[in-house]
Design an enzyme around this catalytic site. Structure first.
Site, mmCIF file in Angstrom:
data_model
loop_
_atom_site.group_PDB
_atom_site.id
_atom_site.type_symbol
_atom_site.label_atom_id
_atom_site.label_comp_id
_atom_site.label_asym_id
_atom_site.label_seq_id
_atom_site.Cartn_x
_atom_site.Cartn_y
_atom_site.Cartn_z
ATOM 1 N N ARG A 69 0.831 -1.200 0.000
ATOM 2 C CA ARG A 69 0.000 0.000 0.000
ATOM 3 C C ARG A 69 0.870 1.256 0.000
ATOM 4 O O ARG A 69 1.988 1.265 0.489
ATOM 5 C CB ARG A 69 -0.923 0.030 1.224
ATOM 6 C CG ARG A 69 -2.028 -0.998 1.216
ATOM 7 C CD ARG A 69 -2.952 -0.800 2.404
ATOM 8 N NE ARG A 69 -2.203 -0.741 3.658
ATOM 9 C CZ ARG A 69 -1.895 0.377 4.313
ATOM 10 N NH1 ARG A 69 -2.258 1.540 3.833
ATOM 11 N NH2 ARG A 69 -1.210 0.325 5.440
ATOM 12 N N LYS A 116 -8.349 -2.656 0.303
ATOM 13 C CA LYS A 116 -8.290 -1.814 1.495
ATOM 14 C C LYS A 116 -9.077 -0.516 1.346
ATOM 15 O O LYS A 116 -9.565 0.032 2.341
ATOM 16 C CB LYS A 116 -6.835 -1.512 1.850
ATOM 17 C CG LYS A 116 -6.072 -2.739 2.347
ATOM 18 C CD LYS A 116 -6.739 -3.382 3.568
ATOM 19 C CE LYS A 116 -5.933 -4.528 4.128
ATOM 20 N NZ LYS A 116 -6.599 -5.198 5.272
ATOM 21 N N HIS A 138 -10.784 -4.989 11.701
ATOM 22 C CA HIS A 138 -9.678 -5.580 10.959
ATOM 23 C C HIS A 138 -9.246 -6.809 11.738
ATOM 24 O O HIS A 138 -8.360 -6.756 12.591
ATOM 25 C CB HIS A 138 -8.528 -4.573 10.837
ATOM 26 C CG HIS A 138 -7.387 -5.069 10.002
ATOM 27 N ND1 HIS A 138 -6.080 -4.710 10.229
ATOM 28 C CD2 HIS A 138 -7.359 -5.907 8.924
ATOM 29 C CE1 HIS A 138 -5.299 -5.296 9.347
ATOM 30 N NE2 HIS A 138 -6.055 -6.022 8.539
ATOM 31 N N SER A 154 0.068 -6.949 10.571
ATOM 32 C CA SER A 154 0.790 -7.838 9.666
ATOM 33 C C SER A 154 1.970 -8.491 10.374
ATOM 34 O O SER A 154 2.742 -7.830 11.073
ATOM 35 C CB SER A 154 1.287 -7.039 8.462
ATOM 36 O OG SER A 154 1.967 -7.865 7.562
ATOM 37 N N LYS A 186 -2.233 -13.575 12.409
ATOM 38 C CA LYS A 186 -3.699 -13.514 12.363
ATOM 39 C C LYS A 186 -4.280 -14.544 11.392
ATOM 40 O O LYS A 186 -5.186 -15.311 11.747
ATOM 41 C CB LYS A 186 -4.117 -12.095 11.973
ATOM 42 C CG LYS A 186 -5.602 -11.836 11.865
ATOM 43 C CD LYS A 186 -5.894 -10.340 11.851
ATOM 44 C CE LYS A 186 -5.158 -9.591 10.791
ATOM 45 N NZ LYS A 186 -5.702 -9.826 9.428
ATOM 46 N N THR A 187 -3.761 -14.557 10.169
ATOM 47 C CA THR A 187 -4.267 -15.498 9.164
ATOM 48 C C THR A 187 -3.900 -16.935 9.525
ATOM 49 O O THR A 187 -4.727 -17.846 9.445
ATOM 50 C CB THR A 187 -3.708 -15.143 7.778
ATOM 51 O OG1 THR A 187 -4.135 -13.814 7.426
ATOM 52 C CG2 THR A 187 -4.201 -16.117 6.726
ATOM 53 N N ASP A 193 -9.768 -11.550 7.481
ATOM 54 C CA ASP A 193 -9.231 -10.191 7.559
ATOM 55 C C ASP A 193 -10.224 -9.090 7.939
ATOM 56 O O ASP A 193 -9.866 -8.195 8.678
ATOM 57 C CB ASP A 193 -8.598 -9.828 6.219
ATOM 58 C CG ASP A 193 -7.628 -8.666 6.327
ATOM 59 O OD1 ASP A 193 -6.802 -8.667 7.261
ATOM 60 O OD2 ASP A 193 -7.694 -7.757 5.486
ATOM 61 N N ARG A 195 2.123 -11.913 -1.491
ATOM 62 C CA ARG A 195 0.712 -12.185 -1.180
ATOM 63 C C ARG A 195 0.103 -13.216 -2.123
ATOM 64 O O ARG A 195 0.524 -13.376 -3.274
ATOM 65 C CB ARG A 195 -0.106 -10.893 -1.294
ATOM 66 C CG ARG A 195 0.272 -9.809 -0.304
ATOM 67 C CD ARG A 195 -0.467 -9.984 0.993
ATOM 68 N NE ARG A 195 -0.130 -8.964 1.972
ATOM 69 C CZ ARG A 195 -0.754 -8.818 3.127
ATOM 70 N NH1 ARG A 195 -1.763 -9.632 3.432
ATOM 71 N NH2 ARG A 195 -0.395 -7.891 3.975
#
Length: 522
Positions: free
Chosen positions: A53, A194, A213, A231, A235-236, A250, A314
């Site tokens: 981003r 996003k 989030h 990040s 989390k994932t 997410d 990604r």
């Protein structure tokens, strides 16, 4: 279905390709030279200059309807409407001789709060990304589809920076009155995802819904758990649990009817992806998946350990590529929330319980740490704070979202835990990272309610409550001070981090004393 884009003043283009299948979009991408297929059939693309981003290039059009609701500042940058209009005209001229790809779909699994969107792309690969990440329509949906928000993405169009009233050649412009998002100059598909997330984060609180989030999953007992984390905190990885159905990885909303996934897919980081430890993600990278900036060898085999283009590699795939999912995208009101932090200083407990006030404090703080190698210029661990574990996407004051969290903790008696997936024994470079197996065990014990019968002690600096035992985890690591040979060095490091927490929290002016006092002791 015929699509008339004249309502967007889009009347000139070479060809329009509407709501193509993943196979068709993949074929177009290959023919147009946008990427190549991996040995498993995933579409491999390189996003060039922008591999993540571009936060300093995201602007919100300053309009009377939203002016007093946006948390303006270094994150939410303002732009005047005439600049937006000029850029819009330039884009219309740019696409007049280009092919365009259109995806119609939805954001939000709970119909009451669904946002219909239309994504108009210059590249087939980005249309495939949208198809895999957002919620896909049925044939019946398309017969009477009317978008509420429109996203126009043209990576090939470069802005002229200051001459155009912008900061660089890339731009993301959000116009709430016109319900249009313009994206140009960047091929990084995450800007599409996003920017839509940011819109939802603004619209939903005004409907009494908490946007989050976070990832979410649901157990065999139908109890929902949320995972918040920046990040690199896991989390994932931690939400993709074979024993629990994944709701989403997410972005979610929390309404009185429960938790619902915004998306229809996952956008997982793949750097150093481990086939054994992260098999769900590894096996999802196949035909239909869009892979960004991953290096492949001469046999088109991805090398997930090679970060030559970026550490932010990604993979975007539909959620049904994961084995164990909650197909509805909806779960009940969560009984457990997990805040994740990857503390590189080695001072945060592997797991601790938070009061409501402490949960609001740590939610507004959103702490983790960056380590050497993750960004240019970082040679030692750095503390980083991101309000609500997603500050770049939260358009309103963090206190708005924290208030929604506190109300829900009270209403549903939700238990919140802070879990450190980072380091012990001296921190990054000296100690070891906490074993993933230990983290999974602690989280599973928390989800089963096993900590109800365990004694807790308060951490003298961070004031969080640490369990004294957890089956399957060595007792001595539950208090991180025990893992340091030099106890005085631990105390000093903990105090330094506490001061960083305190300094960061000074920006929150209108927070109750109870919440402010729930933070670390300085």
């Amino acid at each position: 279905m015929n699509i008339d884009l004249s309502y967007l003043n889009i009347n000139k283009y070479r060809n329009m390709y509407k709501n193509l299948s993943p196979s068709e979009l993949t074929e177009f991408s290959i023919k147009r030279g946008e990427g190549f297929l991996s040995n498993k059939g995933a579409l491999m693309i390189n996003t060039g200059k922008y591999t993540g981003r571009s936060p300093k290039d995201r602007f919100i059009v300053n309009q009377e309807s939203i002016r007093n609701k946006i948390n303006w500042g270094n994150v939410n940058l303002s732009i005047e409407e005439d600049i937006f209009n000029k850029m819009y005209d330039k884009i219309l001229n740019y696409i007049s001789d280009k092919d365009i790809f259109v995806f119609d779909g939805f954001v939000g699994a709970l119909k009451k709060y669904t946002l219909p969107i239309r994504v108009i792309c210059e590249r087939a690969s980005q249309a495939l990304f949208a198809n895999q990440l957002f919620r896909r329509p049925t044939e019946e949906d398309l017969k009477c589809f009317t978008p509420e928000f429109n996203i126009i993405s043209v990576p090939g169009f470069k802005a002229k920076g200051k001459e155009d009233g912008l900061n660089s050649d890339a731009f993301i412009l959000v116009n709430f009155d016109k319900k249009i998002i313009l994206i140009g100059g960047t091929s990084y598909s995450g800007e599409i995802k996003k920017s839509v997330f940011s819109v939802m984060n603004f619209l939903l609180p005004q409907k009494g819904v908490m946007p989050m989030h976070c990832s979410a999953n649901i157990g065999q007992d139908n109890k929902t758990c949320l995972f918040f984390g920046l990040s690199g905190t896991g989390k994932t990885t931690l939400s993709a649990d074979g024993e629990r159905r994944l709701i989403g990885d997410d972005e979610h909303g929390w309404s009185n009817e429960g938790v619902f996934n915004f998306e229809g897919g996952c956008y997982a980081k793949t750097i150093r992806l481990d086939k054994e430890k992260e098999s769900q993600i590894y096996n999802a990278i196949k035909f239909g998946t869009v892979v960004e900036n991953v290096v492949a060898d001469e046999n088109r085999v991805p090398d997930y350990n090679d970060g030559r283009y970026t550490e932010n590699t990604r993979a975007a795939y539909p959620i049904n590529y994961i084995d164990n999912i909650e197909e509805s995208g909806v779960g009940g009101n969560p009984e457990t929330i997990i805040f994740l932090t990857a503390d590189a200083f080695g001072v945060m407990p592997p797991i601790s319980r938070l009061s409501k006030e402490a949960a609001m404090y740590h939610f507004m703080s959103g702490y983790t740490s960056k380590i050497a190698g993750t960004e240019r210029g970082i040679i030692e661990p750095q503390a980083t704070f991101s309000s609500c574990f997603g500050e770049p996407f939260m358009l309103m004051n963090p206190a708005v979202y924290a208030k929604l969290l506190g109300e829900r903790i009270d209403k549903y008696n939700t238990q919140v835990y802070l879990v450190n997936t980072g380091w012990l024994s001296g921190g990054y470079g000296n100690g070891d990272r906490i074993k993933l197996s230990y983290t999974r065990t602690m989280i599973r014990e928390a989800l089963k309610g096993k900590f109800k019968d365990v004694d807790f002690v308060e951490h003298p600096v961070f004031k969080v409550m640490m369990p004294t035992r957890c089956p399957g985890v060595p007792d001595e690591i539950l208090n991180p001070r025990n893992t340091w040979q030099d106890k005085e060095a631990y105390d000093e490091t903990a105090r330094k981090l506490a001061m960083k927490f305190s300094k960061n929290f000074e920006k929150f002016k209108d927070v109750s004393e109870d919440i402010a006092k729930a933070g670390p002791e300085v």
